[in-house]
Motif scaffolding. Sequence first.
Motif, PDB file in Angstrom:
ATOM      1  N   MET A 184       1.074  -1.173   0.289  1.00  0.00           N
ATOM      2  CA  MET A 184       0.119  -0.274   0.056  1.00  0.00           C
ATOM      3  C   MET A 184       0.658   1.168  -0.304  1.00  0.00           C
ATOM      4  N   THR A 185       0.573   1.897  -0.415  1.00  0.00           N
ATOM      5  CA  THR A 185       1.036   3.333  -1.097  1.00  0.00           C
ATOM      6  C   THR A 185       0.354   4.528  -1.180  1.00  0.00           C
ATOM      7  N   THR A 186       1.795   5.584  -0.307  1.00  0.00           N
ATOM      8  CA  THR A 186       0.660   7.253  -0.088  1.00  0.00           C
ATOM      9  C   THR A 186       0.511   7.563  -1.897  1.00  0.00           C
ATOM     10  N   ARG A 216       4.524   7.638  -1.323  1.00  0.00           N
ATOM     11  CA  ARG A 216       5.405   6.320  -0.182  1.00  0.00           C
ATOM     12  C   ARG A 216       4.917   5.455   0.947  1.00  0.00           C
ATOM     13  N   ARG A 217       5.672   4.708   1.216  1.00  0.00           N
ATOM     14  CA  ARG A 217       4.763   3.923   1.824  1.00  0.00           C
ATOM     15  C   ARG A 217       4.399   4.339   2.844  1.00  0.00           C
ATOM     16  N   PRO A 218       3.144   3.826   4.361  1.00  0.00           N
ATOM     17  CA  PRO A 218       2.690   4.616   5.822  1.00  0.00           C
ATOM     18  C   PRO A 218       4.249   3.856   6.219  1.00  0.00           C
ATOM     19  N   LYS A 219       3.950   5.000   7.275  1.00  0.00           N
ATOM     20  CA  LYS A 219       4.837   5.083   8.903  1.00  0.00           C
ATOM     21  C   LYS A 219       4.362   3.486   9.036  1.00  0.00           C
ATOM     22  N   HIS A 220       5.982   2.798   9.373  1.00  0.00           N
ATOM     23  CA  HIS A 220       6.141   1.679   9.945  1.00  0.00           C
ATOM     24  C   HIS A 220       5.447   1.346  11.745  1.00  0.00           C
ATOM     25  N   SER A 250       3.172  -2.643  15.478  1.00  0.00           N
ATOM     26  CA  SER A 250       2.191  -3.909  14.444  1.00  0.00           C
ATOM     27  C   SER A 250       2.501  -4.787  14.808  1.00  0.00           C
ATOM     28  N   PRO A 251       1.427  -6.039  14.645  1.00  0.00           N
ATOM     29  CA  PRO A 251       2.052  -7.294  14.871  1.00  0.00           C
ATOM     30  C   PRO A 251       3.072  -7.874  12.582  1.00  0.00           C
ATOM     31  N   PHE A 252       3.121  -7.242  12.344  1.00  0.00           N
ATOM     32  CA  PHE A 252       3.132  -7.263  11.280  1.00  0.00           C
ATOM     33  C   PHE A 252       4.884  -6.966  10.983  1.00  0.00           C
ATOM     34  N   LYS A 253       5.709  -7.731  10.299  1.00  0.00           N
ATOM     35  CA  LYS A 253       7.192  -6.899   9.911  1.00  0.00           C
ATOM     36  C   LYS A 253       6.755  -6.087   9.322  1.00  0.00           C
ATOM     37  N   PRO A 254       7.132  -4.461   9.216  1.00  0.00           N
ATOM     38  CA  PRO A 254       7.950  -4.001   7.819  1.00  0.00           C
ATOM     39  C   PRO A 254       7.817  -4.413   6.423  1.00  0.00           C
ATOM     40  N   ALA A 255       7.649  -3.695   5.487  1.00  0.00           N
ATOM     41  CA  ALA A 255       8.105  -4.690   4.259  1.00  0.00           C
ATOM     42  C   ALA A 255       9.901  -3.836   3.444  1.00  0.00           C
ATOM     43  N   VAL A 256      10.142  -4.866   3.004  1.00  0.00           N
ATOM     44  CA  VAL A 256      11.445  -4.892   3.053  1.00  0.00           C
ATOM     45  C   VAL A 256      11.929  -4.040   1.419  1.00  0.00           C
TER      46      VAL A 256
END
Length: 73
Positions: free
Chosen positions: A1-3, A7-11, A15-21
């Motif tokens: 998902m991007t804005t 840019r991607r939203p701030k992690h 959050s229980p999910f890992k940040p996107a690599v």
Amino acid sequence: MTTPSGRRPKHLASSPFKPAVEPVVEVFEVGDRVTHDIYGLGQVTHVDSHAVTADFGSKNVRIAHPYPKLHHL
């Protein structure tokens, strides 16, 4: 998902999910020896901001950014 700006939203730390690599984009220069999964061994002959041209012996191939299947030797 991007804005809308791309840019991607701030992690969030909670959050229980890992940040996107972020993908690693290789940088090529004229004269670099390369290999391609389809064309084989070659040498970079031209570099511009959006693509790389490589000579694979039987043909010159222009490969666009992010250079899929193209690797340094």
